[in-house]
Design a protein around this motif. Structure first.
Motif, PDB file in Angstrom:
ATOM      1  N   LYS A  40       0.862  -1.185   0.000  1.00 16.22           N
ATOM      2  CA  LYS A  40       0.000   0.000   0.000  1.00 16.22           C
ATOM      3  C   LYS A  40       0.893   1.228   0.000  1.00 16.22           C
ATOM      4  N   ILE A  41       0.542   2.178  -0.839  1.00 14.21           N
ATOM      5  CA  ILE A  41       1.230   3.468  -0.861  1.00 14.21           C
ATOM      6  C   ILE A  41       0.165   4.518  -0.571  1.00 14.21           C
ATOM      7  N   LEU A  42       0.354   5.214   0.533  1.00 18.57           N
ATOM      8  CA  LEU A  42      -0.662   6.153   1.007  1.00 18.57           C
ATOM      9  C   LEU A  42      -0.155   7.589   0.935  1.00 18.57           C
ATOM     10  N   HIS A  62       7.541   5.605 -10.590  1.00 18.65           N
ATOM     11  CA  HIS A  62       8.984   5.786 -10.461  1.00 18.65           C
ATOM     12  C   HIS A  62       9.505   5.293  -9.111  1.00 18.65           C
ATOM     13  N   LEU A  63       8.723   5.433  -8.060  1.00 22.72           N
ATOM     14  CA  LEU A  63       9.126   4.898  -6.766  1.00 22.72           C
ATOM     15  C   LEU A  63       9.249   3.377  -6.847  1.00 22.72           C
ATOM     16  N   LEU A  64       8.253   2.709  -7.405  1.00 19.31           N
ATOM     17  CA  LEU A  64       8.293   1.251  -7.525  1.00 19.31           C
ATOM     18  C   LEU A  64       9.401   0.799  -8.472  1.00 19.31           C
ATOM     19  N   THR A  68      12.484  -1.592  -7.363  1.00 18.75           N
ATOM     20  CA  THR A  68      12.797  -2.792  -8.144  1.00 18.75           C
ATOM     21  C   THR A  68      14.271  -2.808  -8.523  1.00 18.75           C
ATOM     22  N   GLU A  69      14.794  -1.677  -8.964  1.00 15.72           N
ATOM     23  CA  GLU A  69      16.218  -1.584  -9.310  1.00 15.72           C
ATOM     24  C   GLU A  69      17.105  -1.902  -8.106  1.00 15.72           C
ATOM     25  N   LEU A  70      16.762  -1.347  -6.955  1.00 18.50           N
ATOM     26  CA  LEU A  70      17.567  -1.577  -5.761  1.00 18.50           C
ATOM     27  C   LEU A  70      17.502  -3.033  -5.306  1.00 18.50           C
ATOM     28  N   ILE A  71      16.329  -3.643  -5.379  1.00 13.05           N
ATOM     29  CA  ILE A  71      16.190  -5.057  -5.003  1.00 13.05           C
ATOM     30  C   ILE A  71      16.970  -5.930  -5.971  1.00 13.05           C
TER      31      ILE A  71
END
Length: 86
Positions: A40-42, A62-64, A68-71
């Motif tokens: 959830k993104i609130l 862009h946050l997701l 994803t890039e960092l993971i």
């Protein structure tokens, strides 16, 4: 790397500033029995006073994408996350 502030909500929770004036709450719930994992993104309830509706989708995308890039980077380096927001 995203300078998130850990919060005690959900299984993993952070407040991440998308912009200096725009924090979002990122909540991750692990799968539990019949319930699948959930993110959830609130936003603040007054978000539309500051940015357009379409811009919220752009910002979340862009946050997701960055998460994803960092993971992916951590996986390649065999780094185990320490329940931190990168």
């Amino acid at each position: 790397k995203l300078d998130g502030k850990k919060i005690n909500e959900a299984d993993i929770g952070y407040i991440i500033n998308i912009f200096d004036f725009l924090p979002v709450k990122f909540l991750f719930y692990k799968p539990d029995g019949d319930f699948p994992a959930e993110i959830k993104i609130l936003w603040d309830e007054n978000i539309l006073d500051y940015i357009k509706f379409e811009t919220t989708f752009f910002a979340v995308f862009h946050l997701l994408e960055r998460l994803t890039e960092l993971i992916t980077e951590m996986t390649k380096l065999s780094i185990k996350p320490k329940n931190r927001c990168y």
